[in-house]
Write an enzyme that holds these catalytic residues in place. Structure first.
Site, PDB file in Angstrom:
ATOM      1  N   PRO A  49       0.800  -1.126  -0.136  1.00 38.60           N
ATOM      2  CA  PRO A  49      -0.062   0.035  -0.152  1.00 38.60           C
ATOM      3  C   PRO A  49       0.732   1.203   0.018  1.00 38.60           C
ATOM      4  O   PRO A  49       1.532   1.369   0.872  1.00 38.60           O
ATOM      5  CB  PRO A  49      -0.574   0.032   1.441  1.00 38.60           C
ATOM      6  CG  PRO A  49       0.126  -1.047   2.308  1.00 38.60           C
ATOM      7  CD  PRO A  49       0.857  -1.921   1.230  1.00 38.60           C
ATOM      8  N   MET A  50       0.648   2.121  -1.088  1.00 41.84           N
ATOM      9  CA  MET A  50       1.567   3.328  -1.131  1.00 41.84           C
ATOM     10  C   MET A  50       0.685   4.612  -1.287  1.00 41.84           C
ATOM     11  O   MET A  50       0.205   4.541  -2.370  1.00 41.84           O
ATOM     12  CB  MET A  50       2.491   3.022  -2.283  1.00 41.84           C
ATOM     13  CG  MET A  50       3.761   1.969  -2.025  1.00 41.84           C
ATOM     14  SD  MET A  50       4.770   1.697  -3.547  1.00 41.84           S
ATOM     15  CE  MET A  50       3.842   0.693  -4.513  1.00 41.84           C
ATOM     16  N   CYS A 132       2.431   2.656   9.751  1.00 42.28           N
ATOM     17  CA  CYS A 132       2.881   3.767   9.145  1.00 42.28           C
ATOM     18  C   CYS A 132       3.323   4.608  10.210  1.00 42.28           C
ATOM     19  O   CYS A 132       2.915   4.872  11.337  1.00 42.28           O
ATOM     20  CB  CYS A 132       1.644   4.530   8.696  1.00 42.28           C
ATOM     21  SG  CYS A 132       2.057   6.400   8.108  1.00 42.28           S
ATOM     22  N   GLY A 233      10.401  -4.842   3.477  1.00 48.31           N
ATOM     23  CA  GLY A 233      11.470  -3.697   3.882  1.00 48.31           C
ATOM     24  C   GLY A 233      12.655  -3.938   2.775  1.00 48.31           C
ATOM     25  O   GLY A 233      13.283  -4.985   2.890  1.00 48.31           O
TER      26      GLY A 233
END
Length: 333
Positions: A49-50, A132, A233
């Protein structure tokens, strides 16, 4: 099982969720079950999700290049529930956009369950953003601050499970790790006991930004879970994805910036192929992608294949026609 859309508005062949009309239409059955993917023993390749970037057009592109599962950008559940305008602007999908996970930022179990019920006909599941690290999100009680509130995470998962009765609809969480990994393992165990479908682990703490990813911590978390775990990551190539998958023992890998730079990464390309750029132009124009987003994605994709001078020229372009002319002149696209 079929999914029912409540009055979809068709625009450039995409389906925009509209909540204020009464007609219904049958939506294509979503046959690809993420849970089955995770239990296949194969590497599951996931688009993260960006914010601003992992929207329908980009999801369509990466699916052409071996991406197995896509997430929407993070959507604030409270706004989504309360505002028709927010729903229409934040969430767009179509029949080929599958399997799809809608990620929500939430700190209220009732609002999250309401949001989940709205998107249920259009998606395979929802994800709760517990990772986040941005200050605004944490100040609102969203994102990484939730890893310190396991009871709230439990309540949100339970409420969604109680309110959404669609078989196979997943509820997952995406987290960061604690300095004391025992706290993270405890959080994950509690989430698993509550009915979480899988957990995505970004291997950094909320305070870490560019430090090395703690893949060893992701491995320990996976070893303590019975449900699927996704590693996240600093994965920039298919080879790195496969390596992380092997060393962590996880069920899949999630990639963000690596896919922005090279949407064909999961198909084994070391840099964005020209065919992928051409595909992006076609998809973006067909789906009516706003110019800024269209241009920004191309700047990311072409970072490794353009010189410094070419970047200056390309980045200064100010219209879709200018971009297409540039690509045609320089790359024969």
């Amino acid at each position: 099982m079929h999914f029912i859309l409540i009055t979809p508005q068709i625009r450039n062949k995409s389906v925009l969720m509209k909540s204020d009309c009464m007609q219904t239409t049958i939506y294509q059955e979503r046959k690809k079950d993420p849970i089955e993917m995770f239990h296949s023993g194969q590497l599951v390749k996931v688009c993260a999700p960006m914010v601003r970037y992992s929207k329908l057009a980009f999801r369509t592109l990466v699916r052409k290049y071996s991406c197995d599962l896509c997430y929407t950008p993070m959507i604030v559940a409270a706004d989504f529930v309360k505002s028709i305008k927010a729903r229409d602007s934040e969430f767009t999908t179509n029949q080929g956009d599958c399997p799809l996970i809608v990620q929500f930022a939430a700190n209220d179990a009732r609002l999250l369950s309401d949001a989940a019920r709205i998107v249920c006909p259009y998606a395979n599941g929802i994800d709760i953003n517990c990772g986040c690290p941005q200050r605004w999100a944490m100040a609102e009680g969203y994102g990484a601050c939730l890893i310190n509130k396991p009871e709230l995470v439990r309540d949100m998962v339970k409420q969604v499970r109680n309110q959404v009765e669609t078989p196979g609809f997943s509820v997952s969480i995406k987290i960061r790790i604690h300095d004391d990994l025992k706290r993270t393992v405890d959080l994950c165990r509690k989430a698993e006991a509550t009915g979480v479908s899988w957990i995505t682990v970004h291997g950094r703490t909320a305070e870490e930004r560019h430090q090395p990813v703690h893949y060893d911590s992701i491995k320990i978390i996976k070893e303590n879970m019975s449900i699927p775990v996704i590693a996240n990551g600093d994965i920039r190539s298919l080879k790195e994805a496969e390596n992380v998958w092997q060393i962590t023992g996880t069920d899949g890998v999630m990639v963000a910036r690596g896919l922005l730079a090279n949407p064909a990464m999961f198909a084994g390309y070391e840099e964005t192929p020209l065919k992928c750029i051409w595909d992006w132009v076609d998809i973006a124009l067909e789906l009516g992608t706003p110019y800024m987003c269209f241009h920004q994605h191309l700047m990311y994709m072409m970072e490794k294949i353009t010189s410094r001078q070419e970047k200056r020229v390309f980045n200064a372009l100010s219209s879709t026609s200018a971009i297409i002319d540039y690509l045609t002149d320089h790359y024969g696209i």
